[in-house]
Each structure stands twice: as structure tokens, then as C-alpha cells.
Scaffold this motif. Structure first.
Motif, short mmCIF file in Angstrom:
data_model
loop_
_atom_site.label_atom_id
_atom_site.label_comp_id
_atom_site.label_asym_id
_atom_site.label_seq_id
_atom_site.Cartn_x
_atom_site.Cartn_y
_atom_site.Cartn_z
N LYS A 1 52.75 53.84 33.44
CA LYS A 1 52.66 52.71 32.51
C LYS A 1 52.22 51.45 33.24
CE LYS A 1 55.43 50.15 29.12
NZ LYS A 1 56.77 50.03 28.48
N ARG B 1 48.46 51.64 34.04
CA ARG B 1 47.66 51.34 32.85
C ARG B 1 47.63 49.84 32.57
NH1 ARG B 1 50.46 56.03 30.91
NH2 ARG B 1 49.03 57.82 30.68
N ARG B 2 48.80 49.20 32.75
CA ARG B 2 48.86 47.76 32.51
C ARG B 2 48.00 46.99 33.51
NH1 ARG B 2 51.39 44.14 35.21
NH2 ARG B 2 52.81 45.60 36.24
#
Length: 276
Positions: free
Chosen positions: A65, A68-69
């Protein structure tokens, strides 16, 4: 966990963020490798790709996550371009290429990002400790067929804050007061007890030797019985700091040979004889 070196440029971090600079440094590294090897050239640019799972292996301190950020942050800030050049249409692996703005921060001219006339021999994408990169610098080995790969790494201009860090000021050395025991003997017999610290500063500035201490002690014996010091209960006795700073032992043209003997007290007394 294998040893992993974190690297990135400070000026890139200042532009995009610290995590973004670390991730972007890896993208630019593989961009240079693929350009030098003449592979992954599409739509006038050089590209690199990897799955999110592979990136979590490469950067084990980040979750999928978080990666991706970070990638989305670089894309939104205009530092990273994304594409899909997978041969399998169901393969959703994302391809990345540094933007012209990002390449400029690494000293790579924008026009070189769009040059597809590579004549380097083809080869495998290698990790830094293998043949295609320098294990000490974690950068691709120089390529004689590309002017850009021989370009020196970015060097910040003179005056860049990250290069010219102010040197820490040296702490002043703490000095011991000059012959403190002598001063205490002086202070003991001086009749006015105002502002001892000011008197000590004046004493340390004067640094009287033993002969001068004798003169000062005798002068004090004289002054303590003077009309001025005895008037109104000693109201006109000067502060000790004033007496020292103004060398008041020299008042009234005193004949030092006629002064009374100084008191035999503390540091004002003669040095004891040392017998070995």
C-alpha cells in the motif's frame, strides 16, 4: 533480511519528498541500465517495470500500500510516467519512466530520454553487484556509446545549503578564576560586600601578582580608617569592583614604602617554603 542500501539525492527529496526520492532513485537507476542495454524502449522513452510484490522485496520496510502511494505521489507531482507494454494483455504490471523534469534533476538532458538509436550490445538487467553496475556506487558502468551515461553525477551549485553546512561554533573554554584563594582573602577584608561577581571579574582582569597584592592590602588598611570611608557609617565606601578597576590603592600619591604591612591572611601571605 538481506542488506539493503538506501540512497537518493537531497535536492530530489526537497522537490518530491524523502520516500519519493528513494523510490525514484531506483527507477532512474534501471532507466539508465535499460537505456545502456538498448532494451524496453517504447514511444520514444526508456522504461522499467516491476510488480508491487517485487518492489516490496526490494524495499522491505514499505508495504504494498505504501509503495502504491509513493508511486502515485511521484506521478501526481509530474516526476514519474506510467504505461503498459506487457505482451500479455491480462498482465497488469505497470511500467515506469522518469519524466523530463525528474531526469533534469539527475543531470540527464530531456532530449536523451527520447533517443532510441542505441547501439550498445544487448544484455540482461543486472543487480548492482553484478556486471552491469558498480557495486561501490550502485550506478551503471559507463557506456562508451552514450554521452549521457558518462555524464558526472549531479553536483549541487555553490551555495547549495546541503553542501555548505555551517560549522558548529566551538564552545568557549571555561577558565578558572585567577588565584581564587587570593581574591577570597581580599574580599574578606574589603568592608563593602556589594556585587561579589563584579569584583571577581575586575580581579581576574587585573591579575595582580603577590607584590601588588601586598600594596593593595596595605592600602585597604589605610582606606578603612580614612575620613571618607568612616563618614556616615561607610556610605561613601566604593564597591570593590570600582576600587580595583580604578586602582584606588594609588590614591593621594601614597608612598608605598610608608604603607602599613599587609595582613598575613590567606593567599596574600608569602608562599610557604617547600623543603624536599
Amino acid at each position: 533480511m538481506p542488506l539493503t542500501r538506501i540512497q537518493g539525492y537531497g535536492h530530489v527529496a526537497a522537490r518530491y519528498g524523502l520516500e519519493e526520492a528513494i523510490f525514484l532513485d531506483g527507477i532512474v537507476h534501471w532507466y539508465r541500465v535499460n537505456r545502456a542495454d538498448g532494451r524496453n524502449y517504447h514511444d520514444g522513452r526508456w522504461w522499467t517495470y516491476n510488480s508491487i510484490a517485487a518492489y516490496t522485496d526490494q524495499y522491505p520496510w514499505w508495504s504494498a500500500k505504501q509503495i502504491r502511494r509513493i508511486a502515485a505521489s511521484l506521478r501526481d507531482q509530474g516526476a514519474l510516467l506510467t504505461g503498459n507494454y506487457n505482451t500479455n494483455g491480462r498482465d497488469r504490471t505497470i511500467w515506469y519512466s522518469p519524466s523530463d523534469e525528474a531526469l533534469a534533476l539527475y543531470g540527464i538532458p530531456a532530449e536523451d530520454a527520447q533517443t532510441g538509436n542505441c547501439i550498445c550490445p544487448n544484455g540482461q538487467m543486472q543487480m548492482p553487484e553484478q556486471a552491469n553496475a558498480d557495486a561501490q556506487t550502485d550506478q551503471p558502468l559507463p557506456c562508451s556509446y552514450h554521452e549521457v551515461t558518462n555524464t558526472p553525477p549531479y553536483s549541487p551549485p555553490m551555495g547549495d545549503p546541503q553542501e555548505e553546512k555551517p560549522k558548529p561554533k566551538a564552545k568557549p573554554k571555561k577558565t578558572e578564576p585567577y588565584k581564587l584563594d587570593w581574591f577570597e582573602a581580599f574580599w574578606k577584608i574589603y568592608p563593602r560586600k556589594d556585587n561579589k561577581q563584579a569584583a571577581l571579574r575586575a580581579w581576574c582582569k587585573l591579575k595582580p601578582d603577590r607584590a601588588l597584592c601586598g600594596v593593595m592590602a596595605a592600602a585597604l588598611e589605610r582606606d578603612k580608617y580614612s575620613k571618607q570611608w568612616c563618614k556616615d557609617g561607610g556610605e561613601f565606601i566604593p564597591m570593590a569592583s570600582t576600587w580595583i578597576n580604578q586602582s584606588r590603592w594609588n590614591d593621594q600619591g601614597v608612598d608605598q614604602s610608608q604603607l602599613p604591612d599587609p595582613p598575613d591572611d590567606g593567599g596574600w601571605a608569602p608562599d610557604p617554603e617547600v623543603i624536599e
